[in-house]
Enzyme design. Structure first.
Site, PDB file in Angstrom:
ATOM      1  N   GLU A 212      20.490   3.786  70.942  1.00  0.00           N
ATOM      2  CA  GLU A 212      20.748   2.802  72.004  1.00  0.00           C
ATOM      3  C   GLU A 212      21.807   3.331  72.983  1.00  0.00           C
ATOM      4  O   GLU A 212      22.821   2.672  73.259  1.00  0.00           O
ATOM      5  CB  GLU A 212      21.128   1.431  71.419  1.00  0.00           C
ATOM      6  CG  GLU A 212      19.988   0.831  70.613  1.00  0.00           C
ATOM      7  CD  GLU A 212      20.098  -0.661  70.318  1.00  0.00           C
ATOM      8  OE1 GLU A 212      21.144  -1.273  70.566  1.00  0.00           O
ATOM      9  OE2 GLU A 212      19.078  -1.216  69.844  1.00  0.00           O
ATOM     10  N   GLU A 336      13.578   0.393  65.604  1.00  0.00           N
ATOM     11  CA  GLU A 336      14.191  -0.910  65.297  1.00  0.00           C
ATOM     12  C   GLU A 336      13.251  -1.995  65.785  1.00  0.00           C
ATOM     13  O   GLU A 336      12.925  -2.039  66.982  1.00  0.00           O
ATOM     14  CB  GLU A 336      15.570  -1.048  65.949  1.00  0.00           C
ATOM     15  CG  GLU A 336      16.626  -0.192  65.269  1.00  0.00           C
ATOM     16  CD  GLU A 336      18.035  -0.425  65.787  1.00  0.00           C
ATOM     17  OE1 GLU A 336      18.346  -1.564  66.206  1.00  0.00           O
ATOM     18  OE2 GLU A 336      18.821   0.542  65.776  1.00  0.00           O
TER      19      GLU A 336
HETATM   20  O1  AHR Z   1      19.903  -3.558  63.739  1.00  0.00           O
HETATM   21  C1  AHR Z   1      21.069  -4.099  64.257  1.00  0.00           C
HETATM   22  C2  AHR Z   1      21.509  -3.436  65.549  1.00  0.00           C
HETATM   23  O2  AHR Z   1      20.581  -3.720  66.550  1.00  0.00           O
HETATM   24  C3  AHR Z   1      21.590  -1.939  65.555  1.00  0.00           C
HETATM   25  O3  AHR Z   1      22.783  -1.470  65.049  1.00  0.00           O
HETATM   26  C4  AHR Z   1      21.467  -1.607  67.000  1.00  0.00           C
HETATM   27  O4  AHR Z   1      20.913  -0.345  67.230  1.00  0.00           O
HETATM   28  C5  AHR Z   1      20.645  -2.735  67.562  1.00  0.00           C
HETATM   29  O5  AHR Z   1      21.192  -3.267  68.695  1.00  0.00           O
END
Ligand code: AHR
Length: 531
Positions: A212, A336
């Site tokens: 991210e 994710e």
């Molecule tokens: O999964 C939780 C968080 O969500 C992670 O650390 C991040 O990459 C995303 O914003």
């Protein structure tokens, strides 16, 4: 209304009150029956036209130093009374092995961009602590570091996907980590690893260059990140002759198509994979996302509306990737995804602990059906997260462990891992709520190496069953068996006191006649058939 005019136009004699009540009740019941009558869907399964192989890595997991995912969920330490192997919980490992878990991403997430790996090696009592600024402001003691993670990976028998620190780490730090883990030379970092008790290099197949980077990983623009990706990535060296490290660049946040465009235009040739993150919030509002278990049908509906955006995201990002990479060499890595609710009342807001209900199971199944249909581009996905955080497979409380409805979908769907996807034409009724509608049925199919066809069907309509007529085009079928996951309530979930409220059952609602399969798909259910 209940006394229609007589045929001769005269008003008939008024009905006695009891008769009127009975008639009214009868009308009401038939109205309900009519509303709940089975709907019908058709599927034409093109078994003779194999598509892309469904990469087993689509069933990947993600474990971050966040809340009780690593600590308590996985790591209890060697001295714990909870049965463990070198500090790693035996019950959790056994449950995860049953999923044929292919790949595990670690150490974050946002945590990855503030993690300094040298703090997590050497004698545990000497490791320095750090402040976990993203997740609950807790002090991380670094008891679980590289050696412990690689031990977990080896116990699970899966591939390691390490996410490197671009946000607050140096190029040298990243370079040395890769050498430490994967070099068998008599080089400084490999010798340091040996001094810490591990002689042989580990296998680290997947490496993420930042997480991210548009947000918690450094708030970079795509142009700035692209340059940084190229710089850091240059020093992620291949030390093994047996395999090449698969390098994953940080990709877009949901609909940020400009990010994908820039990364593909400027760095496609230097990456093996490009990530994408998309979370399902019932409300779509980060300030008030909605509860994991206390929800209305409106929120059930909006959860599916939001999760189905995954189809659009994958299609649109793929189209951009196709422009620069028509041969589809760069994999889309959705590292994710999953549901994100308000935390359970009374828990630390920074720990992201949420319950997991039948709704989550259907969300997982709908997403897998999407990923299967895009198996030509989607090379890996990692649900967030494996234990005790967000849409988890497993919840733990001290020595207790419970498997969530989402776990059961991963287990039921594992038959699709490495199978060849089969195209299908689906005609589905709508699931209508108020003046909004969604496709009620979602489906995907694959053929495994033994020649067995698996057809997975989801009915998101919580009120109405659907009868699916499936025509097998290009295949002959001898028999059909299946399993179903459903429950009486939309929010049914498993607890430590009642761990088996939602669990797969054998399914008897499918009948085969020649090449036609008739399936009665109950309301709010997931069915996986073996043909
Ligand atoms: O999964 C939780 C968080 O969500 C992670 O650390 C991040 O990459 C995303 O914003």
């Amino acid at each position: 209304m209940i006394c229609p005019a007589g045929r001769d136009g005269h008003d008939p004699a008024p009905l006695p009150i009891m008769k009127r009540v009975t008639l009214l009740a009868g009308l009401f019941l038939s109205l309900i029956a009519c509303l709940r009558a089975d709907e019908t869907a058709t599927v034409t399964l093109h078994a003779g036209q194999p598509g892309a192989v469904i990469n087993r890595n689509i069933y990947g997991q993600f474990a971050e130093h966040l809340g009780h995912c690593i600590y308590e969920g996985i790591w209890v330490g060697p001295d714990s009374p909870i049965p463990n192997t070198r500090g790693i919980r035996n019950d959790v490992v056994a449950a995860l092995k049953n999923l044929n878990l292919p790949v595990l991403r670690w150490p974050g997430g946002c945590f990855a961009d503030e993690y300094h790996w040298k703090d997590g090696i050497g004698p545990r009592e000497k490791r320095p602590s750090m402040y976990n600024s993203h997740w609950g402001g807790v002090v991380e003691n670094n008891a679980f570091g590289t050696h412990e993670f690689m031990d977990l990976v080896e116990q699970l028998g899966c591939e390691a996907y390490i996410c490197g620190n671009v946000g607050s780490g140096s190029v040298q730090e990243m370079m040395e980590w890769v050498e430490y883990m994967t070099s068998d030379a008599a080089s400084p970092m490999a010798n340091l690893r040996r001094a810490n008790g591990r002689d042989k290099a580990w296998r680290v197949k997947y490496f993420g260059v930042g997480n991210e980077s548009w947000g918690c990983g450094g708030n970079m623009s795509p142009e700035f990140y692209s340059d940084n990706f190229k710089r850091y990535n240059t020093f992620v060296k291949n030390y093994s002759r047996d395999y090449k490290i698969y390098r994953i660049a940080c990709g877009a946040n949901g609909e940020d198509y400009r990010w994908t465009e820039e990364m593909m235009a400027t760095a496609a040739k230097r990456m093996d994979g490009l990530s994408l993150h998309w979370y399902t919030l019932p409300s779509g509002n980060w300030a008030k996302k909605g509860s994991a278990t206390e929800f209305t049908e409106d929120q059930w509906f909006s959860t599916f509306r939001n999760t189905m955006k995954m189809e659009t995201l994958v299609t649109k990002h793929s189209a951009i990737m196709d422009k620069y990479d028509p041969q589809k060499k760069v994999g889309m890595i959705i590292d994710e995804w999953g549901t994100w609710y308000d935390v359970e009342p009374g828990t630390n807001p920074g720990f992201l602990f949420q319950q997991n209900s039948l709704r989550d199971a259907l969300v997982a199944a709908v997403n897998f059906n999407i990923f299967h249909q895009h198996a030509d581009r989607v090379a890996m996905t990692n649900i967030a997260q494996m234990v005790n955080v967000l849409q988890a497979m497993i919840l733990t409380d001290k020595e207790k462990m419970v498997l969530t409805p989402t776990y059961h979908i991963f287990e039921m769907y594992k038959v699709h891992q490495d199978a060849t996807s089969l195209p299908l034409d689906l005609v589905t009724p709508d699931y209508v709520l108020g003046d909004a509608k969604l496709p009620a049925v979602s489906a995907s199919a694959s053929k495994d190496k033994a020649g067995k066809i698996h057809l997975s069907l989801v009915n998101i309509n919580p009120n109405t069953p659907v009868t699916v007529t499936c025509t097998l085009d290009g295949a002959t079928a001898g028999a059909v068996t299946g399993r179903i996951l459903t429950a009486p309530a939309m929010n049914a979930h498993n607890t430590f006191a009642a761990p088996e409220t939602v669990k797969p059952q054998s399914f008897t609602g499918a009948a085969l006649s020649g090449t036609t399969l008739k399936v009665t798909l109950p309301a709010k259910s997931v069915v996986v058939l073996e043909i």
